[in-house]
Design an enzyme around this catalytic site. Structure first.
Site, short mmCIF file in Angstrom:
data_model
loop_
_atom_site.label_atom_id
_atom_site.label_comp_id
_atom_site.label_asym_id
_atom_site.label_seq_id
_atom_site.Cartn_x
_atom_site.Cartn_y
_atom_site.Cartn_z
N LYS A 119 41.31 5.90 -57.81
CA LYS A 119 39.93 5.42 -57.72
C LYS A 119 39.08 6.01 -58.84
CE LYS A 119 38.83 8.98 -54.31
NZ LYS A 119 37.84 9.72 -55.10
N HIS A 135 36.26 15.40 -65.32
CA HIS A 135 37.32 15.85 -64.42
C HIS A 135 38.29 14.71 -64.15
CE1 HIS A 135 34.34 13.88 -61.82
NE2 HIS A 135 35.37 13.56 -61.06
N HIS A 156 33.94 7.89 -68.62
CA HIS A 156 33.43 7.56 -67.28
C HIS A 156 31.95 7.91 -67.11
CE1 HIS A 156 33.37 7.61 -62.76
NE2 HIS A 156 33.92 6.46 -63.03
N ASP A 202 41.59 10.79 -57.71
CA ASP A 202 40.48 10.49 -58.61
C ASP A 202 41.10 10.30 -60.00
OD1 ASP A 202 37.69 10.20 -58.29
OD2 ASP A 202 37.28 12.14 -59.23
N CYS A 241 33.94 12.83 -51.46
CA CYS A 241 34.99 11.81 -51.31
C CYS A 241 35.52 11.70 -49.89
CB CYS A 241 36.10 12.07 -52.32
SG CYS A 241 35.48 11.84 -54.01
N ASP A 265 42.18 13.29 -52.61
CA ASP A 265 41.95 14.01 -53.88
C ASP A 265 42.40 15.49 -53.91
OD1 ASP A 265 40.72 11.59 -54.37
OD2 ASP A 265 38.76 12.41 -54.90
ZN ZN Z 1 35.42 11.84 -59.92
#
Ligand code: ZN
Length: 209
Positions: free
Chosen positions: A111, A86, A57, A51, A156, A13
């Site tokens: 992801k 984000h 989301h 990401d 992450c 990320d």
């Molecule tokens: Zn995220």
């Protein structure tokens, strides 16, 4: 000596959204990018993660009435921290940071694409069931050792390293090539959780050439 046939570097990320100026900026996270670029040259096999969320989301505070960024809520799969929106698919915030320069990377894993499941880990989404396919990919390539770098150490990076170790990969986190959010002790907890499953914590200059 890194066995290039069996080892992959996973770069987690390194996106505009997680670096200064981004929607979920991690302090000084841009400063690790030159080191990540340098480290990547030591690995033939590099995987990047990204990401990559839809606008609706579940991890976005704005999608929950009366909730604020950094609140936690309980979902079917466990506790979910709510974040500022984000890395929305197709936006500048979701692009890789312009200083990231790893043109030999072989695979990009996106992801967090399911509206109702977050995914810190590059292997398994937060429901601990939905796979990203990375395990199958690495196994099919004959990889048994992974090094993990990137953002954020305590989310992450940690979840990716923990899943890698649980899946049987020999797993290293290169500490100085990560940057942390450190929300309510999350960094110390993450190192403890990584240690508990055998993730090895190394420094970039300990890496054998
Ligand atoms: Zn995220």
């Amino acid at each position: 000596m890194i066995d290039q046939q069996r080892t992959a570097l996973i770069v987690v990320d390194v996106q505009n959204g997680f670096t200064p100026g981004g929607n979920l900026a991690v302090t000084a996270a841009d400063q690790i990018i030159p080191l990540i670029n340098q480290l990547a040259l030591k690995f033939e096999h590099v995987v990047l993660t990204q990401d990559w969320h839809p606008q609706n989301h579940i991890s976005f505070a704005q999608n929950h009435a009366d909730k604020h960024a950094f609140d936690s809520i309980e979902l079917d799969y466990g506790t979910q921290v709510l974040w500022p929106s984000h890395c929305v698919q197709g936006t500048l915030d979701a692009d890789f940071h312009p200083n990231l320069n790893i043109s030999h990377a072989r695979l990009i894993i996106r992801k967090g694409t399911h509206p109702n499941i977050d995914s810190y880990s590059a292997f398994l989404e937060a429901d601990q069931k939905t796979t990203t396919g990375l395990h199958g990919y690495l196994t099919a390539c004959g990889i048994d050792t992974v090094y993990v770098v990137g953002i954020a150490t305590d989310f992450c990076v940690a979840w990716t390293a923990i899943d890698a170790a649980k899946l049987g990969f020999k797993t290293f986190v290169i500490e100085d090539a990560t940057a942390a959010i450190d929300l309510n002790g999350s960094l110390a907890n993450a190192w403890q959780a990584m240690d508990a499953v055998g993730v090895q914590r190394v420094w970039s200059d300990n890496l054998e050439h």
